[in-house]
Scaffold this motif. Structure first.
Motif, PDB file in Angstrom:
ATOM      1  N   ALA A 124     -75.577 -17.944  -5.787  1.00 28.29           N
ATOM      2  CA  ALA A 124     -74.787 -17.721  -7.001  1.00 28.29           C
ATOM      3  C   ALA A 124     -73.358 -18.245  -6.865  1.00 28.29           C
ATOM      4  O   ALA A 124     -72.550 -18.066  -7.773  1.00 28.29           O
ATOM      5  N   SER A 177     -81.021 -16.889  -7.119  1.00 35.67           N
ATOM      6  CA  SER A 177     -80.076 -17.573  -7.994  1.00 35.67           C
ATOM      7  C   SER A 177     -80.246 -19.069  -7.822  1.00 35.67           C
ATOM      8  O   SER A 177     -80.513 -19.544  -6.714  1.00 35.67           O
ATOM      9  N   THR A 193     -79.195 -16.413 -12.478  1.00 34.12           N
ATOM     10  CA  THR A 193     -79.117 -15.455 -11.382  1.00 34.12           C
ATOM     11  C   THR A 193     -79.822 -14.185 -11.801  1.00 34.12           C
ATOM     12  O   THR A 193     -79.538 -13.640 -12.869  1.00 34.12           O
TER      13      THR A 193
END
Lengths: 83, 286, 753, 156
Positions: C36, C212, C287
């Motif tokens: 992420a 993610s 995500t």
């Protein structure tokens, strides 16, 4: 060429008429798989999904050119995933 | 959503009172932000009370302690007099969540969130604490046990906020304790909990007691029969057995992901006995 | 025991030292970039709409309102995923799992996804998607799934492995059998027979980093994806296949991975991010929330297992049987079968049989979790083994030692074992100080042993010498636990240079050949093997360059301690040519110096461990506290002992969590009740004691340095070790994992009654 | 509604505009480029987003960015003194106290807060002090040892 006894794991046995092993002449894993597919068409999906070959306890999953020496225990197993 | 951080309780009350949409008080935020994240609440207004100076203080008063509505639980452990007087309350407040959560969460928030499993509430009830409330129609006081109205509901009216929690003076030869059961050692919500506050005389006989149970009913319970079971005793085995039975009998729990009815009922009694033993020792009983 | 004699007691210069990991500073300063942590210009936020129903027909999805919302750039449903799977059932299941087609098969199954300019708009858009569901009855429990009247998930499952193949479809996916000998005869020989049934609940890998990815697909078909994964090549291949893209056009770069343990071996939302990006012509970052991770990625199977073991009074097991029922979540799997293979693998058995039954239920698609399928069956078998030992009055360690598999044993899954380490771990346990330490009140000691297959697989390594005489190594296996350090150690050892002279990076999918993912404990095993071969190839080149420089034959040049040395009477007095000198002269001696290796690292060798656990049980509340824990496991050769210990400790902690508290709790409505770290209770720091480790080093003859995989086996024994400790502490036999306080208290009360 | 905030982060004056309902974690990660704090759960259950706010350890996912006006935040990015790692950081590396590393920033912030309050903690103090931080890789053993080693080093 040597005629090898190929031990089958449970799921393959019904496809060989219930036998726990089959006899095939083969020098490599590749040749073994090809002939198995020809002689036992029902095994084709399993072979496609992946079969591991134990040669006297050493497990080969990928190297199809691995030779299959005579007088060794040859055992087929499903491919196991890992975490 | 609007965010407001007024400097006085009066302004906070005015903001809350005039809001037409959904309005929430933001103290520590450790429940509110979780609910916002989950989409359970969608506030139109959030009123942060942490800029209100009076609500950030712990004061020693003529009647005991006044703990501002925005005081984080971690700050309670830093007040030696409070820890000495009400160890059970301070321990309970510092079992909420983690160190991170304790750096933010408040006892007033723990109370107003109105979860039957709130850790600080049984301890406050056992201690006989009251809350000071300010609202559009002035101020009032309420016993802690009268604040929750049900799961997630309180008896506060629109625009009202808890400005402080009022703990009484510690009586001589008295002690309090709080225990909860959780499957892990930290981070869990109480599956069942119990607080005991008691006073003994010179001979070690219990003269006063309050016993409160958490997570066994829709609100925290003040169990009068449990107190009766030990008053007049030196917390001998027979009294403990009666206490255990009274607490188990008072339980009206549910089966859920955290525990079963059977488990909560059994363990409520066990915790009551253990908490009483600690409280008794703290009171100076032997 | 046969083994590679060259490796026994061999000493190394850098292998086996506790060097600092190359990614250490980045990870302690917050600089390391995980899934992420990447951004792209103009990126959109991707969110997924998930079914709240355990089982429902998707009659209609109306995305028109969502598409019209300002700021929404793409909305996708299964209509955006034409079936490119060409009859490949496995791939089709992946496709259907990533985005529900005709039916939602579990609470959390994706039904649509949006990409919007910001999270708020994306959330708003999800609310505007109208899905018309026809709710169907559901089944979430393994034993219920096999019932004749169970709600049917798929109409094309005809039990495999039963003759004749049924003509009616069911949830019963597959039956398989393993074993040898005659168990009926074996049980007739037994003096004692213990027969019990066990249950284990579903657990999740519980990695701290949610999935993610950042996907970018251009209209010309070129695509990039940054993603946290255990296998970026596998993600590339599967995403490309599902989306009908050429694999070479999709370049996947792996981020640092915040834990996987098997859960990041499968694709979940990645194809959705790519499809959204393709539709929006903008990069899309997707995500998962923690809630989505629990509801919609790949936890383990919950199981129901029957075990029967018979033994003679002298301690010989005469027969062993188990029937295993596991689920694959909503899609077919072989999970019970893997359990059937591994369940009795620790023992030398004359008569053994296991029967596996795999089914589907309305839960998320099962994925591998560290030694998949094995902790569950190990719990059942090792609990029963303890009971048998108790019944014949034998110490559980001695009983296990007596029956342990050894070289030449026919394994319960078929093949005969080569050299294996179960015996040594049991002997080490027997002699460990932990075994003899006194026990406190209400505390019991338990033990268990465990087995896992390891494997190797496809691996490529590029090793390059820089002009200043240092080394870079590019690998294609994800570093999940410190393998970059281990690989640098191997290359440094081979080359005879300091550890710091080698830098290892994980290459993207466009710069290296295909690599299998980091699973099956293969990361360090296979990559280090490939790194050795790549380095040896480079050393050959280095020797050639030296021979050229010296104008002497190649066979008179050897490589030692980071330098080429001339040997023999004629040239032996020459000063060695160091790596730095050869590298500096490279432009004139043939150009860049590199070594490559593309290998299949087969024959990884199986792995065994024995664990010892002390547990205190509060008999009034049923709460269990682990007071001492020891892991004994064979590592072959510990490249970096601290990281091997870390694998042992981490696996043990996960197993302890599973044993005590972790479980998926489904409501009667088929919805997951505890999709978060608050109520899915993984162990916290204060729950555990220090976890002692003993590394045995029985070299793997099939690895140049004797390495064995170490990542997975350590999660296998804890369930049983804890259960056996609880039995010895409180006298109750727990047959249901997790052994949560309500379950233990109930058992204690039943015992008293 | 957006809120304009002036605050101090790792000793630096910082200004940002954020949504009224935006968690501090999102502000740090998405607006200020400080991605060291991680979102493991978003609900205060894992500690991966831990920062120190006016001297107290908090989960930045449970703090609103809007609350930050005039306050002071320490994040993992400010822990090292220039090129010199903090003893905790160095001991985490030296003791192999991290594997995947995603929980590491949160653990370091929690350990920092713990040692400030209690420079000579027992093993139990450390274990309870870090109980708000989940690690799934290590089993915590090496993390506890790293904190013990750092505490010893910092006491001198």
């Amino acid at each position: 060429m040597s005629r090898l006894e190929i031990h089958l794991w449970g799921a393959l046995r019904p496809l060989a008429g219930g036998a726990s092993s089959i006899f095939i002449e083969a020098q490599t894993i590749r040749e073994l798989f090809r002939k198995m597919g020809e002689q036992y068409p029902g095994m084709e999906p399993h072979l496609r999904r992946g079969v591991a070959v134990s040669i006297s306890g050493k497990v080969f999953r990928d190297q199809l050119d691995t030779p299959l020496p005579p007088d060794q225990e040859i055992y087929l197993l499903p491919r196991v995933p890992g975490g | 959503m609007r965010y407001e951080a007024p400097a006085t309780a009066k302004e906070a009350v005015a903001l809350l009172a005039k809001e037409k949409g959904t309005a929430y008080v933001l103290a520590g935020g450790t429940d509110l932000l979780v609910k916002m994240k989950a989409g359970m609440v969608e506030p139109d207004l959030v009123v942060d009370i942490k800029r209100i100076k009076a609500m950030r203080e712990i004061k020693k008063t003529a009647t005991g302690f006044s703990i501002g509505g925005a005081v984080p639980c971690a700050a309670l452990t830093e007040n030696a007099a409070l820890v000495k007087a009400w160890p059970g309350v301070v321990e309970a407040a510092n079992l909420i969540g983690s160190k991170q959560v304790q750096g933010r969460c408040t006892m007033s928030g723990n109370l107003c969130n109105a979860s039957p499993a709130a850790d600080s509430v049984p301890a406050l009830v056992a201690a006989g604490a009251k809350v000071a409330i300010t609202g559009p129609k002035g101020s009032r006081k309420l016993a802690v046990e009268d604040v929750p109205a049900g799961v997630g509901r309180t008896n506060l009216k629109k625009g009202e906020i808890v400005t402080s929690i009022e703990l009484p003076k510690k009586l001589a030869k008295s002690g309090d304790a709080y225990l909860r059961f959780i499957p892990r050692t930290e981070m869990d919500i109480a599956v069942v909990s119990c607080a005991v506050n008691l006073t003994i005389d010179g001979k070690g006989v219990i003269t006063k007691a309050r016993v409160a149970l958490g997570a066994v009913a829709v609100t925290v319970l003040l169990v009068k029969d449990a107190a009766k079971a030990i008053i007049g005793t030196k917390l001998d085995d027979a009294a403990k057995a009666k206490l255990t039975a009274a607490c188990s009998a008072a339980c009206k729990p549910i089966d859920d992901k955290r525990g079963t009815i059977e488990f909560r009922t059994d363990v409520a009694g066990v915790l009551a006995r253990r908490a009483a033993e600690t409280a008794y020792a703290r009171a100076g009983g032997k | 025991m046969t083994m590679n004699p060259d490796l026994v007691d061999k000493t190394y210069k850098v292998i086996g030292t506790r060097v600092r990991r190359p990614d250490g500073v980045d990870k302690v300063t917050g600089r390391a970039r995980y899934g992420a942590d990447a951004s792209a210009p103009g990126q959109l936020v991707g969110l997924v709409l998930r079914s709240p129903h355990a089982h429902a027909v998707i009659k209609k999805i109306d995305i028109s309102k969502a598409e019209k919302l300002k700021g929404v750039k793409a909305v996708i449903t299964s209509a955006d995923f034409p079936d490119h799977t060409n009859g490949d059932r496995g791939l089709r299941d992946i496709l259907e799992n990533c985005m529900a087609r005709k039916k939602a098969l579990y609470d959390g199954h994706a039904v649509a996804a949006v990409a919007a300019v910001d999270a708020r708009t994306a959330r708003e858009a999800l609310k505007l998607i109208k899905v018309d569901y026809q709710i169907l009855p559901h089944v979430t429990e393994v034993d219920d799934a096999f019932k004749a009247n169970a709600p049917l998930l798929h109409d094309d499952i005809f039990t495999d492995g039963i003759t004749p193949t049924p003509t009616k479809s069911s949830n019963f996916v597959k039956q398989a059998e393993y074993g040898h000998g005659d168990i009926d005869a074996g049980f007739r020989e037994a003096d004692v027979i213990i027969e019990k049934s066990y249950k284990t609940e579903q657990t999740h890998q519980g990695y701290i980093e949610p999935h993610s990815c950042l996907a970018s697909v251009s209209p010309d078909g070129m695509a990039e994806m940054w993603v946290c994964t255990q296998g970026h090549f596998v993600y590339r291949n599967q995403c490309a296949a599902i989306l009908g893209m050429d694999a070479n056009k999709l370049r996947v770069t792996s981020s640092e991975i915040g834990g996987g343990f098997g859960g990041k071996t499968h694709i979940w939302a990645e194809p959705l991010a790519l499809a959204l990006s393709r539709k929006a012509n903008r990069p899309v970052k997707l995500t998962m929330t923690r809630d989505e991770v629990f509801r919609a990625t790949g936890p383990t199977s919950s199981t129901s297992i029957d075990v029967k073991i018979g033994a003679k009074k002298d301690g010989t097991i005469t027969a062993a049987f188990a029937e295993l029922r596991y689920h694959g979540g909503a899609f077919p799997g072989n999970w019970a079968e893997f359990g059937a293979m591994t369940g009795f693998a620790c023992y030398d058995l004359k008569n053994v049989k296991t029967v596996s039954k795999d089914c589907v239920v309305n839960r998320p698609k099962t994925a591998a979790y560290r030694a998949p399928s094995t902790p569950q069956v190990c719990f059942a078998v090792e609990s029963t083994v303890d009971e048998v030992a108790r019944a014949i009055g034998m110490n559980p360690v001695d009983f296990r030692i007596k029956n342990a598999a050894k070289e030449g044993t026919k394994s319960s899954y078929g093949p005969v074992y080569g050299p294996i380490g179960i015996g040594p771990t049991l002997e080490a346990a027997k002699n460990h100080p932990h075994m003899k330490a006194p026990l406190a009140k209400d505390t019991g000691r338990g033990m268990a042993c465990g087995f896992w297959f390891n494997f190797g697989g496809q691996t490529c390594v590029d090793m390059n010498v820089t002009p200043d005489g240092n080394v870079t190594v590019a690998v294609g296996t994800i570093d999940v636990g410190g393998s970059r350090a281990s690989l640098a150690l191997v290359v440094a050892e081979e080359l005879g240079v300091p550890y710091d002279a080698v830098r290892v990076v994980v290459a993207d999918t466009s710069t290296l050949g295909h690599n299998d993912m980091t699973d099956g404990s293969r990361g360090t095993f296979s990559s280090s093997m490939a790194a050795v071969f790549a380095t040896r190839n480079a050393i050959k080149t280095l020797r050639e360059r030296a021979a050229k420089t010296w104008e002497i034959p190649l066979d008179e040049v050897v490589w030692e301690d980071g330098a080429a040395r001339a040997v023999g009477a004629q040239h032996g007095n020459r000063a060695p040519l160091t790596l730095k000198e050869i590298a500096a002269a490279a432009p004139g001696s043939g150009g860049p110096i590199a070594g490559h290796a593309e290998i299949v690292a087969d024959n990884a060798g199986v792995s065994f461990a024995t664990h010892i656990c002390d547990a205190h049980v509060d008999k009034e509340t049923g709460k269990t506290t682990i007071t001492r824990y020891t892991v004994i496991q064979d590592a072959g050769k510990a490249m970096h002992p601290a990281y091997v210990e870390g694998q042992y400790q981490g696996g043990a902690a996960q197993g302890i969590g599973w044993a005590l508290n972790e479980e998926y709790i489904y409501g009667a409505n088929g919805r997951l009740q505890n999709a978060g770290f608050l109520d899915y209770r993984i162990p916290v720091c204060s729950d555990l004691p220090m976890i002692d480790t003993q590394i045995l080093e029985i070299p793997n003859p099939h690895h140049p340095y004797g390495v064995r995989g170490v990542g997975e086996t350590s999660i296998v024994p804890p369930l049983a070790a804890v259960a056996n400790a609880v039995t010895n502490a409180a006298g109750v036999h727990m047959n249901h994992v997790p052994m949560s306080p309500p379950r233990i208290l109930k058992a204690i009360k039943a015992l008293k009654a | 509604m957006s809120v304009h905030v002036k605050t101090t982060i790792n000793g630096d004056q910082v200004e940002f505009v954020c949504g009224a309902d935006e968690p501090l974690l999102d502000v740090l990660r998405n607006r200020l480029g400080l991605t060291g704090a991680k979102e493991g759960c978003g609900t205060g259950d894992c500690g991966a987003c831990s920062v120190i706010l006016d001297g107290r350890l908090v989960c930045s996912c449970l703090v609103l960015g809007a609350e930050m006006d005039g306050r002071s935040v320490e994040t993992i990015e400010g822990m090292a003194d220039g090129a010199k790692l903090h003893p905790l950081q160095q001991q985490f590396i030296d003791n192999a106290a991290l594997q995947c590393g995603v929980c590491t920033p949160g653990f370091l912030m929690a350990a920092q807060a713990l040692l400030r309050k209690n420079p000579d903690p027992t093993e139990e103090d450390i274990r309870f002090g870090l109980a708000g931080n989940l690690c799934r890789c290590t089993g915590y053993d090496k993390i506890v040892r790293a904190v013990q080693a750092a505490a010893k080093e910092m006491r001198g």
